[in-house]
Design a protein around this motif. Structure first.
Motif, PDB file in Angstrom:
ATOM      1  N   GLU A  85       0.837  -1.198   0.000  1.00  0.00           N
ATOM      2  CA  GLU A  85       0.000   0.000   0.000  1.00  0.00           C
ATOM      3  C   GLU A  85       0.871   1.248   0.000  1.00  0.00           C
ATOM      4  O   GLU A  85       0.588   2.206  -0.730  1.00  0.00           O
ATOM      5  N   ASP A  86       1.928   1.251   0.821  1.00  0.00           N
ATOM      6  CA  ASP A  86       2.846   2.390   0.858  1.00  0.00           C
ATOM      7  C   ASP A  86       3.472   2.611  -0.508  1.00  0.00           C
ATOM      8  O   ASP A  86       3.603   3.752  -0.970  1.00  0.00           O
ATOM      9  N   THR A  88       2.235   1.754  -3.396  1.00  0.00           N
ATOM     10  CA  THR A  88       1.200   2.264  -4.299  1.00  0.00           C
ATOM     11  C   THR A  88       0.972   3.753  -4.051  1.00  0.00           C
ATOM     12  O   THR A  88       0.880   4.542  -5.006  1.00  0.00           O
ATOM     13  N   VAL A  89       0.890   4.140  -2.788  1.00  0.00           N
ATOM     14  CA  VAL A  89       0.688   5.544  -2.446  1.00  0.00           C
ATOM     15  C   VAL A  89       1.871   6.379  -2.946  1.00  0.00           C
ATOM     16  O   VAL A  89       1.684   7.447  -3.548  1.00  0.00           O
ATOM     17  N   PHE A  93       1.873   9.320  -5.608  1.00  0.00           N
ATOM     18  CA  PHE A  93       2.416  10.620  -5.225  1.00  0.00           C
ATOM     19  C   PHE A  93       3.486  11.061  -6.212  1.00  0.00           C
ATOM     20  O   PHE A  93       3.516  12.215  -6.637  1.00  0.00           O
TER      21      PHE A  93
END
Length: 164
Positions: A85-86, A88-89, A93
């Motif tokens: 998830e990190d 992907t974020v 970004f």
């Protein structure tokens, strides 16, 4: 998550299958209901009972170890999911940041080109003025040479006349 939340309650001696048939104060091998005057022929049955209890204890221990392994694997899976998830974020970004930076760079480039255009117009005007000034200087220089030739010719005429 704290360590207390991850771990279950500590099993007490009475909760474990190993300790169910044993008295809490009695060491393994002594049954509180039996007297010490039992014949030695009962030892094999006591050992079999202890082996059964031990095997239940080890089965319970294996289940506990298996449960711990499963919880550890679940934690590892959650950490890996969180990292995905990190990632992907961060990728999102990065992409949005690249778009914004590209947009800002394009705006800056357009402003620079606009300024270059304005400066080019000013430079062209100044160069035109310079060319006009240089042309007038050239005309003044030509007139000055003509004046110098005229003065030189007049001087020669005056100097070359015989004295009378």
């Amino acid at each position: 998550m704290s360590r207390k939340e991850c771990e279950g309650p500590e099993p007490e001696a009475g909760d474990s299958p190993f300790f169910t048939a044993l008295g809490r104060d009695e060491p393994p091998g002594k049954d509180p209901d039996r007297t010490e005057a039992l014949p030695t022929a009962s030892w094999p049955s006591t050992e079999a009972a202890l082996d059964g209890q031990a095997s239940r204890y080890f089965a319970s221990l294996d289940a506990s170890v298996g449960g711990l392994q499963q919880r550890a694997q679940q934690l590892i899976d959650r950490v890996n999911d969180s990292r995905k998830e990190d990632h992907t974020v961060m990728s999102g970004f990065r992409e949005s940041l690249l778009l914004k930076v590209s947009g800002l760079a394009e705006q800056l480039e357009e402003r620079l080109f606009h300024l270059y255009g304005l400066h080019n117009e000013l430079i062209q005007e100044r160069l035109q003025e310079l060319a006009e000034v240089m042309e007038r200087v050239g005309q003044a220089e030509a007139e000055l040479r003509q004046v110098c030739r005229t003065v030189e010719a007049a001087y020669r005429d005056l100097c070359l006349q015989p004295e009378t």
